[in-house]
Design an enzyme around this catalytic site. Sequence first.
Site, PDB file in Angstrom:
ATOM      1  CG  HIS A 111      10.379   1.035  12.163  1.00 35.20           C
ATOM      2  ND1 HIS A 111      10.475  -0.331  12.002  1.00 35.20           N
ATOM      3  CD2 HIS A 111      10.139   1.246  13.484  1.00 35.20           C
ATOM      4  CE1 HIS A 111      10.317  -0.916  13.178  1.00 35.20           C
ATOM      5  NE2 HIS A 111      10.102   0.020  14.093  1.00 35.20           N
ATOM      6  NE  ARG A 140      13.680 -13.150   4.008  1.00 35.50           N
ATOM      7  CZ  ARG A 140      12.611 -13.582   4.673  1.00 35.50           C
ATOM      8  NH1 ARG A 140      12.138 -12.877   5.673  1.00 35.50           N
ATOM      9  NH2 ARG A 140      12.008 -14.716   4.344  1.00 35.50           N
ATOM     10  CD  GLU A 185      23.485  -0.328  15.394  1.00 32.02           C
ATOM     11  OE1 GLU A 185      22.767  -0.245  16.385  1.00 32.02           O
ATOM     12  OE2 GLU A 185      24.409   0.474  15.120  1.00 32.02           O
ATOM     13  CG  LEU A 186      16.192  -4.116  12.743  1.00 26.98           C
ATOM     14  CD1 LEU A 186      15.836  -4.419  11.297  1.00 26.98           C
ATOM     15  CD2 LEU A 186      15.667  -5.203  13.666  1.00 26.98           C
ATOM     16  CB  SER A 244      -0.973   0.000   1.189  1.00 21.22           C
ATOM     17  OG  SER A 244      -0.284   0.179   2.392  1.00 21.22           O
ATOM     18  CG  ASN A 245       3.772   2.686   2.933  1.00 21.85           C
ATOM     19  OD1 ASN A 245       3.611   3.884   3.157  1.00 21.85           O
ATOM     20  ND2 ASN A 245       3.611   1.766   3.874  1.00 21.85           N
TER      21      ASN A 245
HETATM   22  C1  GRF Z   1       4.039  -0.562   6.862  1.00 19.92           C
HETATM   23  O1  GRF Z   1       3.394  -0.475   8.095  1.00 19.92           O
HETATM   24  C2  GRF Z   1       5.468  -0.109   6.995  1.00 19.92           C
HETATM   25  O2  GRF Z   1       5.630   0.887   7.966  1.00 19.92           O
HETATM   26  C3  GRF Z   1       6.170  -1.360   7.429  1.00 19.92           C
HETATM   27  O3  GRF Z   1       5.526  -2.403   6.742  1.00 19.92           O
HETATM   28  C4  GRF Z   1       4.202  -2.019   6.404  1.00 19.92           C
HETATM   29  C5  GRF Z   1       4.080  -2.179   4.921  1.00 19.92           C
HETATM   30  O4  GRF Z   1       2.780  -2.033   4.466  1.00 19.92           O
HETATM   31  N1  GRF Z   1       7.588  -1.251   7.176  1.00 19.92           N
HETATM   32  P1  GRF Z   1       2.484  -1.998   2.892  1.00 19.92           P
HETATM   33  O5  GRF Z   1       3.061  -3.281   2.302  1.00 19.92           O
HETATM   34  O6  GRF Z   1       3.133  -0.774   2.338  1.00 19.92           O
HETATM   35  O7  GRF Z   1       0.979  -1.976   2.788  1.00 19.92           O
END
Ligand code: GRF
Length: 210
Positions: free
Chosen positions: A107, A89, A141-142, A16-17
Site C-alpha cells: 500500500h 478490488r 478490513e481495508l 510494475s511491482n
Molecule cells: C502501487 O503504487 C501499489 O503500491 C499500489 O498500486 C500501485 C500498483 O502499481 N497498491 P503497479 O501496477 O505495480 O505498477
Amino acid sequence: MNKPMKIAVFISGTGSNLASIINKQRQYKYEVVLVVSNKEEAKGLDFAKEAGIDTFTFKWNKNDKKLSDVQSQIISHGCDLIVLAGFMRILPELFTRDFKNKIINIHPSLLPKYPGLHTHQRALDNKDEYHGATVHFVNEELDAGRIISQTVIRIGKTNDADELASRLLVREHLLYPYTIGLIAANRVEWRDDILYIDNKPLSKPVLLNE
Ligand code: GRF
C-alpha cells in the site's frame, strides 16, 4: 536444498511491482507460478507471459463471495502465498478467511496513515515531511492487516502527486521482493496468531530504506 516458496501475484493494471517481483525471484528464493488479474487487458499480464508464467483472468462479480474459480487455480498451482500488487478490488471476506495469514498487499502510504485511495495527494495536502509504502497482511478490513515492512522517503520539494508516486514506486520495487523473501525464508512467520521475525515477535515494521 528447500524448494522455493510458490506464490500467486494478483494485479489489475500496469504491473510494475509484478515485473520487479519476477525479476528478483531467484535472488530471494520464491517462484511466481501464477498471475491472476480481474482485467483481461492488464498490461502486467505481458510480464507474466514473457516469463512463461501461467495467467488466469476472471471477471469481477461482486456477488461471488468465495471466488471459487480463483481458489481452484491457487490450489492447483500449489501456492503458499498470495501477493496483491496493484489489485484494485477488495477481496471477499470468505476468501480472506480461507487464506488467513497467506495474503499480503503493498500500500502506497505509511500505514496506519492513509488507508484507501489518493494516498500521495493526501500526504501532500497534509504537508507531511515523510511518505512511504507498507507491506501488510490482508484481513477483512481495508488496508488494516498486520504490518510487516515499510520504506520511507522524504517528500521535500516534490511538485505533485504523480511525481511523488513515481519516486515511491522505485522503492516499492525493492521493498516488495525483499519482504516476500523474508516470508519465503521463514524469517517472517505466524505462530499461534503472533507474527515473528527471526524468532522474535515483530514489534515494529522492518524498514528498507534504500
Ligand atoms: C502501487 O503504487 C501499489 O503500491 C499500489 O498500486 C500501485 C500498483 O502499481 N497498491 P503497479 O501496477 O505495480 O505498477
